[in-house]
Design an enzyme around this catalytic site. Sequence first.
Site, PDB file in Angstrom:
ATOM      1  CG  HIS A 251      82.506  15.984  39.213  1.00  0.00           C
ATOM      2  ND1 HIS A 251      83.837  15.683  39.384  1.00  0.00           N
ATOM      3  CD2 HIS A 251      81.992  15.050  38.378  1.00  0.00           C
ATOM      4  CE1 HIS A 251      84.111  14.600  38.673  1.00  0.00           C
ATOM      5  NE2 HIS A 251      83.013  14.190  38.056  1.00  0.00           N
ATOM      6  CB  ILE A 252      82.356  20.231  44.683  1.00  0.00           C
ATOM      7  CG1 ILE A 252      82.652  19.105  45.688  1.00  0.00           C
ATOM      8  CG2 ILE A 252      81.936  21.515  45.400  1.00  0.00           C
ATOM      9  CD1 ILE A 252      83.939  19.284  46.461  1.00  0.00           C
TER      10      ILE A 252
ATOM     11  NE  ARG B 178      85.345  24.591  36.935  1.00  0.00           N
ATOM     12  CZ  ARG B 178      86.197  24.084  37.830  1.00  0.00           C
ATOM     13  NH1 ARG B 178      85.821  23.059  38.584  1.00  0.00           N
ATOM     14  NH2 ARG B 178      87.407  24.592  37.976  1.00  0.00           N
TER      15      ARG B 178
ATOM     16  CG  ASN C  82      85.026  14.811  43.380  1.00  0.00           C
ATOM     17  OD1 ASN C  82      85.610  14.771  42.297  1.00  0.00           O
ATOM     18  ND2 ASN C  82      84.656  15.943  43.946  1.00  0.00           N
TER      19      ASN C  82
ATOM     20  CD  GLU D   2      81.565  11.234  37.094  1.00  0.00           C
ATOM     21  OE1 GLU D   2      80.790  10.529  36.388  1.00  0.00           O
ATOM     22  OE2 GLU D   2      82.410  12.006  36.621  1.00  0.00           O
TER      23      GLU D   2
ATOM     24  CB  ALA E 254      92.530  16.683  38.214  1.00  0.00           C
TER      25      ALA E 254
ATOM     26  NE  ARG F 163      91.043  22.546  43.859  1.00  0.00           N
ATOM     27  CZ  ARG F 163      90.550  21.504  43.234  1.00  0.00           C
ATOM     28  NH1 ARG F 163      89.816  20.622  43.911  1.00  0.00           N
ATOM     29  NH2 ARG F 163      90.765  21.321  41.974  1.00  0.00           N
TER      30      ARG F 163
ATOM     31  CE1 TYR G 210      86.063  22.242  42.394  1.00  0.00           C
ATOM     32  CE2 TYR G 210      87.876  23.799  42.629  1.00  0.00           C
ATOM     33  CZ  TYR G 210      87.219  22.815  41.906  1.00  0.00           C
ATOM     34  OH  TYR G 210      87.723  22.400  40.692  1.00  0.00           O
TER      35      TYR G 210
ATOM     36  N   PRO H 290      92.658  14.154  44.158  1.00  0.00           N
ATOM     37  CG  PRO H 290      93.777  14.480  42.136  1.00  0.00           C
ATOM     38  CD  PRO H 290      92.888  13.512  42.858  1.00  0.00           C
ATOM     39  CG  ASN H 291      94.715  19.519  44.047  1.00  0.00           C
ATOM     40  OD1 ASN H 291      95.723  19.755  44.687  1.00  0.00           O
ATOM     41  ND2 ASN H 291      94.747  19.189  42.761  1.00  0.00           N
TER      42      ASN H 291
HETATM   43  C1  DQA Z   1      86.013  18.468  40.667  1.00  0.00           C
HETATM   44  C2  DQA Z   1      86.064  19.008  39.237  1.00  0.00           C
HETATM   45  C3  DQA Z   1      87.371  18.637  38.586  1.00  0.00           C
HETATM   46  O1  DQA Z   1      87.416  19.109  37.243  1.00  0.00           O
HETATM   47  C4  DQA Z   1      88.537  19.252  39.347  1.00  0.00           C
HETATM   48  O2  DQA Z   1      89.770  18.858  38.775  1.00  0.00           O
HETATM   49  C5  DQA Z   1      88.489  18.951  40.794  1.00  0.00           C
HETATM   50  C6  DQA Z   1      87.216  18.909  41.492  1.00  0.00           C
HETATM   51  C7  DQA Z   1      84.746  18.939  41.424  1.00  0.00           C
HETATM   52  O3  DQA Z   1      84.478  18.370  42.476  1.00  0.00           O
HETATM   53  O4  DQA Z   1      84.063  19.860  40.981  1.00  0.00           O
HETATM   54  O5  DQA Z   1      89.524  18.838  41.439  1.00  0.00           O
HETATM   55  O6  DQA Z   1      85.973  17.053  40.620  1.00  0.00           O
END
Ligand code: DQA
Length: 146
Positions: free
Chosen positions: A99-100, A106, A73, A97, A76, A17, A22, A9-10
Amino acid sequence: MKIFVINGPNLNMLGIREPDIYGSGTYGDLVGMVKSFCWEHGVGVEFFQSNHEGDLVDFIQKAYKNADGIVINPAAYTHTSIAIADALKAVAVPYVEVHISDVSGRESYRQVSYIAENAVKTIAGKGLEGYIEAVKTLIGTEGKLC
Ligand code: DQA
């Protein structure tokens, strides 16, 4: 070799965003760079992005007998979804896995990952380049390229 690149998501909002976290690259940029890298290295690739947990589970299940590796990825859902973790275990396809952002620096709720335990590797805080590193890991050429 065929890999799936799955984003949660997102991540379709990349570039818009929270660019301070990001970056300014868009989802289209991400797809373009991973596609080029895979093409140059003879790797087949399929992309999927969804804001819906069940759709992500459905696509992970598609990897059974159809993919040799997954870059994922879950955004959330990383921190909440037992369903996604179970789907990855069910198909038993090696996954990395990504994460950007550097989730380790965080909020505390981002320190939990339901998928890290069974991942080949977790890559965080390397921006969109992290996806390329993930593909390299899956093709077993990490450190020998570029
Ligand atoms: C994320 C980190 C997550 O905590 C967040 O909810 C995201 C993006 C990242 O790519 O850094 O949506 O997965």
